[in-house]
Every structure is written in C-alpha cells, then in structure tokens.
Scaffold this active site. Structure first.
Site, PDB file in Angstrom:
ATOM      1  CG  HIS A 100      20.388 -32.029   7.038  1.00  0.00           C
ATOM      2  ND1 HIS A 100      21.046 -31.004   6.885  1.00  0.00           N
ATOM      3  CD2 HIS A 100      20.937 -32.925   6.610  1.00  0.00           C
ATOM      4  CE1 HIS A 100      22.150 -31.614   5.876  1.00  0.00           C
ATOM      5  NE2 HIS A 100      21.971 -32.606   5.921  1.00  0.00           N
ATOM      6  CB  CYS A 139      16.755 -27.217   8.594  1.00  0.00           C
ATOM      7  SG  CYS A 139      17.911 -28.145   7.483  1.00  0.00           S
ATOM      8  CB  CYS A 150      22.251 -26.559   7.764  1.00  0.00           C
ATOM      9  SG  CYS A 150      20.650 -25.651   7.603  1.00  0.00           S
ATOM     10  CD  GLU A 151      26.005 -22.564   3.253  1.00  0.00           C
ATOM     11  OE1 GLU A 151      27.084 -22.224   3.651  1.00  0.00           O
ATOM     12  OE2 GLU A 151      25.927 -22.719   1.956  1.00  0.00           O
ATOM     13  CG  HIS A 152      20.592 -23.310   3.258  1.00  0.00           C
ATOM     14  ND1 HIS A 152      20.556 -24.474   2.644  1.00  0.00           N
ATOM     15  CD2 HIS A 152      21.648 -22.493   2.510  1.00  0.00           C
ATOM     16  CE1 HIS A 152      21.458 -24.480   1.746  1.00  0.00           C
ATOM     17  NE2 HIS A 152      21.841 -23.283   1.463  1.00  0.00           N
ATOM     18  CG  HIS A 153      17.213 -23.816   7.871  1.00  0.00           C
ATOM     19  ND1 HIS A 153      17.573 -24.653   6.980  1.00  0.00           N
ATOM     20  CD2 HIS A 153      15.967 -23.196   7.555  1.00  0.00           C
ATOM     21  CE1 HIS A 153      16.553 -24.714   6.079  1.00  0.00           C
ATOM     22  NE2 HIS A 153      15.590 -23.756   6.305  1.00  0.00           N
ATOM     23  CD  GLN A 202      24.692 -35.012   4.021  1.00  0.00           C
ATOM     24  OE1 GLN A 202      23.823 -34.622   4.560  1.00  0.00           O
ATOM     25  NE2 GLN A 202      25.030 -35.992   3.842  1.00  0.00           N
TER      26      GLN A 202
HETATM   27 ZN    ZN Z   1      18.858 -26.480   6.841  1.00  0.00          ZN
END
Ligand code: ZN
Length: 212
Positions: free
Chosen positions: A170, A172, A101-104, A142
């Site tokens: 996920h 995260c 995941c590109e956020h975490h 996703q």
């Molecule tokens: Zn994430």
C-alpha cells in the site's frame, strides 16, 4: 443446459455519450467535469497555480486517470460443463492487482492467487483475473476486495469451494506514515470446502506458494 458453454455479460454497456460514467459497484460513477474542477481546486489548496503552463492540463489528466482506475472493463463470464468431473483445485497464481485505497486515494498493488474446487461447471481461466479487476477498480480496502472476489465466484460459479489470497503493498504505508517500504499486507478468504476442510486449504496455500 449441460454440454454447452454458457456466457453472460457482467457489465452494462459503456455509458457512451453520457457525461457521468456508469459504475457497476452500486454507487454513482465518475463525473469527469466535476472531478476536473475538484482537482484544480486541490492544486490551488496545495498552493499551486492550476492556470500555469505546466499544470494547465493536470486536472483533466488526473480526472481521466481516476476514471480509468475506477472503471472495470466489461467481460463475458464464460463457463463450461465439468464433463470430465475434474474434482481437484484450479488455481491462478500471481494475478496482478491494482486498486485504490479508500482512505488515502493512493494505489495499492500486488498479486492475487485465486482458486476454486469445481462443481458442475468450470470457468475460462482468464476470467479469474477479470473478476479480480472487476472489484479492484474501485475505492477499496484490501480485506473487502478479497472477500468480494470470493463471494462473487461462489455465487456465479457455484463451486464446491473458493480460496482467494491477496498480497499487496500500500503506497499509503510506504510513502507516508510509517514509511514501511516493501511491506506487503496479506489477506485471505476461504469459502465452502476450503473453509471447512483443513487439508484442502493447506493444499491451496501450498499451490499458491503462500507460507502458512
Ligand atoms: Zn490507505
């Protein structure tokens, strides 16, 4: 050209001795040495001593792990003429998906169900899994991953329709924040006939085993 298997290579050859690994995703590839320095800095920032015996090789391991997770394997796209005029859905269920995941920068993982309604050509079945991997080995969300797989198949196979469903957990979400362990996120992309025709779409979801 009909009557022949047609093969084209999807990725450039590996970068060989180049220090920066090539990326197929349109951005810079992984700079292993810079990544190692950054991991050592992160360990320091986390209050750990990257020079300690236990952590000495950690920056190198982490850098290589990320490089592997962000670099899809090369594959040949082999298509065959649809000589029999097969006009029903072709579906590969439960293709494993592992992405970041590109956020975490934490993994999300699950399965993809990928199907298409053939046009003039059909695809070697294992290639559906390779197409998923091609886009999963990237920093992703996703929703985008799902759409990229569908768009890629529509462009390269020119089928009458494409359906992609991804179900993923996920980390995260399960390890932090809401700690929703076991919760799966479901995304779908329906293109061509699968978008326009409700009955074909229902058939896809039924074959994929996804309640709808
Ligand atoms: Zn994430």
């Amino acid at each position: 050209m009909n009557g022949l298997a047609r093969t084209s290579s999807i990725l450039p050859p590996p970068a060989g001795s180049h220090r920066r690994l090539q990326s197929v995703h349109g951005h810079d590839g992984v700079d292993l040495e810079a990544a190692q320095r950054a991991v050592a800095d992160l360990l320091t920032a986390l209050g750990r001593n990257p020079a300690s015996e236990h952590l000495a090789d950690t920056p190198k391991r982490v850098a290589h792990a990320y490089a592997e997770m962000l670099t899809p394997r090369e594959f040949d796209l082999t298509t065959f003429p649809n000589d029999e005029g097969y006009d029903e859905l072709v579906l590969a269920r439960d293709i494993p998906v592992q992405s970041l995941c590109e956020h975490h920068l934490l993994p999300f993982h699950g399965v993809a169900h990928v199907g298409y309604l053939p046009g003039e050509r059909i695809l070697g079945l294992s290639k559906l899994a390779r197409v998923v991997e091609l886009f999963a080995r990237d920093l992703q969300v996703q929703e985008r991953l799902t759409k990229q797989v569908g768009d890629w198949l529509l462009e390269h196979l020119t089928p009458r329709g494409v359906g992609v469903v991804i179900e993923a957990e996920h980390l995260c979400m399960s390890l932090r924040g809401v700690r929703a362990t076991g919760s799966r996120t479901v995304t779908s992309a329906m293109l061509g006939v699968l978008r326009e025709d409700a009955r074909t779409r229902q058939e896809f979801f039924a074959m994929a085993g996804v309640p709808r």
